[in-house]
Design a protein around this motif. Structure first.
Motif, PDB file in Angstrom:
ATOM      1  N   LEU A   1       0.842  -1.203   0.000  1.00 20.26           N
ATOM      2  CA  LEU A   1       0.000   0.000   0.000  1.00 20.26           C
ATOM      3  C   LEU A   1       0.873   1.248   0.000  1.00 20.26           C
ATOM      4  O   LEU A   1       0.627   2.191  -0.767  1.00 20.26           O
ATOM      5  CB  LEU A   1      -0.912  -0.003   1.227  1.00 20.26           C
ATOM      6  CG  LEU A   1      -2.168  -0.866   1.175  1.00 20.26           C
ATOM      7  CD1 LEU A   1      -2.747  -1.057   2.574  1.00 20.26           C
ATOM      8  CD2 LEU A   1      -3.222  -0.244   0.256  1.00 20.26           C
TER       9      LEU A   1
ATOM     10  N   GLY B   1      -7.569   3.426   3.653  1.00 23.87           N
ATOM     11  CA  GLY B   1      -6.870   3.249   2.388  1.00 23.87           C
ATOM     12  C   GLY B   1      -7.373   2.041   1.620  1.00 23.87           C
ATOM     13  O   GLY B   1      -7.533   2.081   0.392  1.00 23.87           O
TER      14      GLY B   1
ATOM     15  N   LEU C   1      -9.485   1.813  -2.021  1.00 22.30           N
ATOM     16  CA  LEU C   1      -9.161   0.901  -3.117  1.00 22.30           C
ATOM     17  C   LEU C   1     -10.417   0.214  -3.639  1.00 22.30           C
ATOM     18  O   LEU C   1     -10.651   0.159  -4.850  1.00 22.30           O
ATOM     19  CB  LEU C   1      -8.181  -0.170  -2.633  1.00 22.30           C
ATOM     20  CG  LEU C   1      -6.692   0.072  -2.754  1.00 22.30           C
ATOM     21  CD1 LEU C   1      -5.941  -1.095  -2.137  1.00 22.30           C
ATOM     22  CD2 LEU C   1      -6.292   0.248  -4.205  1.00 22.30           C
TER      23      LEU C   1
ATOM     24  N   HIS D   1      -0.690   4.433  -1.564  1.00 21.05           N
ATOM     25  CA  HIS D   1      -1.984   4.396  -0.885  1.00 21.05           C
ATOM     26  C   HIS D   1      -1.790   4.563   0.615  1.00 21.05           C
ATOM     27  O   HIS D   1      -0.755   4.183   1.173  1.00 21.05           O
ATOM     28  CB  HIS D   1      -2.702   3.077  -1.159  1.00 21.05           C
ATOM     29  CG  HIS D   1      -2.920   2.806  -2.614  1.00 21.05           C
ATOM     30  ND1 HIS D   1      -3.950   3.368  -3.337  1.00 21.05           N
ATOM     31  CD2 HIS D   1      -2.211   2.038  -3.493  1.00 21.05           C
ATOM     32  CE1 HIS D   1      -3.886   2.951  -4.595  1.00 21.05           C
ATOM     33  NE2 HIS D   1      -2.852   2.138  -4.711  1.00 21.05           N
TER      34      HIS D   1
END
Length: 320
Positions: A249, A260, A264, A254
């Protein structure tokens, strides 16, 4: 009528939640015309070792549901021995990918059946039945699909990155080799379409979930499904429960949090879920996640043992 659950899964998190559903559903999660559990499993981690096809995610789910997995490691068989691996090393073979003696038997049977022309889904069903697994296990595709990882030193096969290099490299990108030509294995699209509850396991979004959704037809089937679509965050308190999800991530830009992950699923994955399940430790993120247009369930998502797995599965079943 029993609840029909379809779980999209990979890795240890997927295997543990599948086990939870077998404990929470009637009849030990056995598939039936009117209910039960189907697990659609990532095959992007598959690899060839010593002339054999190894399917780590399928086997982790299968061994877990059979009560044979090594709980300490999270993968492989308990009380395993390594006589064959030691002899392979003595004969000059590269043995960085650890395969135990009993585990090797699985790969021998699978590889022989595939050479005879049997499809992977049929071989998987036979292996699972032989080990007493009552839930239905489906590889997302019978076709060859391999996850490749882009690192600062170049592109490497998934198991090279994950096992040999101990996922120490920064992940700069991920390529799914063969995905464009892959077809969903028989039963996969029906399992998605017919589910009452469709669950994305707390698996790595990039390494376990995306290779399932990327097989042509699967993402569209999930988006069209009338089932309640639920995803469990693999990130708790800004950390991955297991594996490199947090690292990936971060290196792919991200936020390393349950928020987060929710972003996605709302963005990159086309809004495939109706409900995001986050741990009690991330209760403060519920509001921002709801702002994405996603419902939120805050609960204890840590599955340390059978009781915790069953409890989480029952929490998810209540959403259906």
């Amino acid at each position: 009528m029993s609840t029909r659950v379809t779980l999209l899964a990979g890795g240890v998190g997927g295997a543990r939640l599948a086990h939870g559903f077998t404990l929470a559903l009637p009849d030990d999660g056995a598939p039936a015309p009117d209910g039960g559990l189907t697990v659609v499993v990532n095959v992007g981690d598959d690899t060839e070792r010593h002339g054999l096809l190894v399917s780590p995610d399928l086997d982790t789910v299968m061994y877990t549901l059979a009560g044979l997995n090594d709980e300490t490691r999270g993968w492989g068989l308990t009380d395993e021995t390594y006589t064959t691996l030691d002899q392979l090393a003595r004969l000059g073979e590269d043995t960085w990918f650890t395969l135990g003696d009993r585990d090797l038997a699985t790969h021998v049977v699978r590889s022989a059946a595939l050479r005879e022309g049997q499809p992977l889904h049929a071989v998987t069903a036979r292996l699972a039945a032989s080990l007493g697994v009552r839930a239905r296990l489906l590889p997302v595709t019978d076709d060859r699909l391999r996850t490749l990882v882009d690192t600062p030193s170049g592109r490497v096969a998934f198991q090279e990155y994950f096992v040999r290099r101990q996922h120490a490299d920064a992940v700069l990108g991920i390529e799914l080799d063969g995905v464009a030509a892959a077809r969903p294995a028989p039963g996969v699209l029906d399992a998605v379409a017919d589910a009452d509850l469709l669950v994305v396991a707390p698996s790595n979004p990039f390494l376990s979930v995306e290779p399932v959704l990327a097989v042509p037809g699967v993402r569209d089937a999930v988006l069209a499904s009338p089932a309640r679509r639920v995803a469990v965050s693999p990130i708790v308190g800004g950390q991955a429960i297991k594996g490199p999800a947090a690292q990936i991530l971060e290196t792919l830009g991200h936020e390393v949090s349950a928020l987060g992950v929710a972003r996605l699923y709302a963005g990159r994955f086309d809004g495939i879920v109706d409900v995001m399940v986050v741990d009690d430790a991330d209760a403060a993120l519920a509001g921002p996640i709801r702002d994405l247009g996603v419902e939120v369930l805050v609960t204890d998502t840590i599955m340390g043992g059978p009781a915790g797995r069953e409890r989480l599965a029952r929490d998810l079943l209540a959403l259906g």
